[in-house]
Write a protein that holds these residues in place. Structure first.
Motif, PDB file in Angstrom:
ATOM      1  N   ALA A   1      14.534  53.958   2.963  1.00 31.81           N
ATOM      2  CA  ALA A   1      14.092  55.208   3.581  1.00 31.81           C
ATOM      3  C   ALA A   1      12.861  55.781   2.893  1.00 31.81           C
ATOM      4  O   ALA A   1      11.923  56.264   3.554  1.00 31.81           O
ATOM      5  CB  ALA A   1      15.230  56.228   3.571  1.00 31.81           C
ATOM      6  N   GLU A   2      12.822  55.718   1.554  1.00 34.86           N
ATOM      7  CA  GLU A   2      11.743  56.330   0.795  1.00 34.86           C
ATOM      8  C   GLU A   2      10.521  55.435   0.627  1.00 34.86           C
ATOM      9  O   GLU A   2       9.381  55.917   0.606  1.00 34.86           O
ATOM     10  CB  GLU A   2      12.259  56.741  -0.593  1.00 34.86           C
TER      11      GLU A   2
ATOM     12  N   ARG B   1       9.733  53.879   4.747  1.00 35.10           N
ATOM     13  CA  ARG B   1       9.598  54.912   5.769  1.00 35.10           C
ATOM     14  C   ARG B   1       9.713  54.314   7.187  1.00 35.10           C
ATOM     15  O   ARG B   1       8.749  54.330   7.960  1.00 35.10           O
ATOM     16  CB  ARG B   1       8.254  55.640   5.627  1.00 35.10           C
TER      17      ARG B   1
ATOM     18  N   SER C   1      10.841  55.251   9.917  1.00 31.90           N
ATOM     19  CA  SER C   1      10.537  56.130  11.050  1.00 31.90           C
ATOM     20  C   SER C   1       9.038  56.365  11.212  1.00 31.90           C
ATOM     21  O   SER C   1       8.595  56.887  12.237  1.00 31.90           O
ATOM     22  CB  SER C   1      11.247  57.477  10.868  1.00 31.90           C
TER      23      SER C   1
ATOM     24  N   ALA D   1      19.766  51.667   0.812  1.00 30.39           N
ATOM     25  CA  ALA D   1      19.508  52.546   1.946  1.00 30.39           C
ATOM     26  C   ALA D   1      18.464  53.610   1.618  1.00 30.39           C
ATOM     27  O   ALA D   1      17.530  53.854   2.391  1.00 30.39           O
ATOM     28  CB  ALA D   1      20.797  53.206   2.423  1.00 30.39           C
ATOM     29  N   SER D   2      18.596  54.235   0.452  1.00 28.51           N
ATOM     30  CA  SER D   2      17.637  55.276   0.080  1.00 28.51           C
ATOM     31  C   SER D   2      16.284  54.671  -0.288  1.00 28.51           C
ATOM     32  O   SER D   2      15.237  55.256  -0.013  1.00 28.51           O
ATOM     33  CB  SER D   2      18.181  56.123  -1.071  1.00 28.51           C
TER      34      SER D   2
END
Length: 202
Positions: A91-92, A95, A97, A87-88
């Motif tokens: 996200a990192e 990206r 979003s 998950a991290s």
């Protein structure tokens, strides 16, 4: 060379009994798209503070341990912790979003590690120019030859197209990945969904 590094990593983790060679909880993930242009953040090869770089393709390992909710990502080219929770890492590194133009959208070919170790082959021809000269110094260890005698099939793995994406992530797709030499292709929003399937570790 991320494909060879991942190959050697899988071998090492299996020999260290971090993963079982046959009933492996490891999956090799090739990342690319139709244009061979994918942005990833937190990469060691980047010269930017945010670590962003544009790869033609990239290869990572994802480990889905039995009885554990969180999968782990092993990325030898990342500045993030090694390994990182899926998950991290998503996200990192991806990206989600961040609004990308359609030509930079990433797609993922998931191959079961034992299948990859049996069938993947590379004679490093992609590292040479049109005259046969090395673009970069090749590794000192021998090229990878598949169990069936194939000497080079890297292109089959990195040819990843939006048209190949499965329509939906369903439980039986795990069996497909464990059976098919080239696994299957999913979209970015299906990645965590696939590795959340409880049957990934069976």
């Amino acid at each position: 060379m991320s494909e060879e590094n991942v190959y050697r990593l899988c071998k090492k983790l299996c020999s260290a009994e971090i993963a079982d060679t046959e009933n492996s909880d490891f999956f090799v993930v090739f990342i690319s798209n139709d244009r061979k242009q994918i942005p990833l953040w937190h990469q060691k090869a980047s010269h930017r503070a945010d670590g962003i770089i544009l790869w033609d393709y990239h290869v990572i390992c994802v480990q889905k341990k039995e009885n554990e909710k969180s999968s782990q990502v092993w990325d030898l080219d990342s500045t993030l912790p090694f390994p990182s929770p899926l998950a991290s890492y998503v996200a990192e590194t991806f990206r989600p979003s961040f609004q990308l133009f359609s030509e930079y959208r990433r797609f993922y070919r998931i191959v079961h590690a034992p299948v990859f170790l049996r069938y993947f082959a590379s004679d490093r021809r992609h590292m040479k120019d049109s005259d046969g000269n090395w673009n970069a110094q090749p590794p000192t260890y021998d090229p990878i030859v598949a169990e069936d005698g194939a000497v080079h099939n890297l292109n089959e793995y990195i040819e990843i197209h939006s048209a190949d994406v499965v329509p939906a992530v369903e439980a039986d797709l795990v069996n497909t990945v464990k059976r098919e030499r080239l696994g299957l292709v999913i979209s970015e929003n299906q990645l965590e969904e696939f590795f959340a399937l409880p049957t990934c570790a069976t």
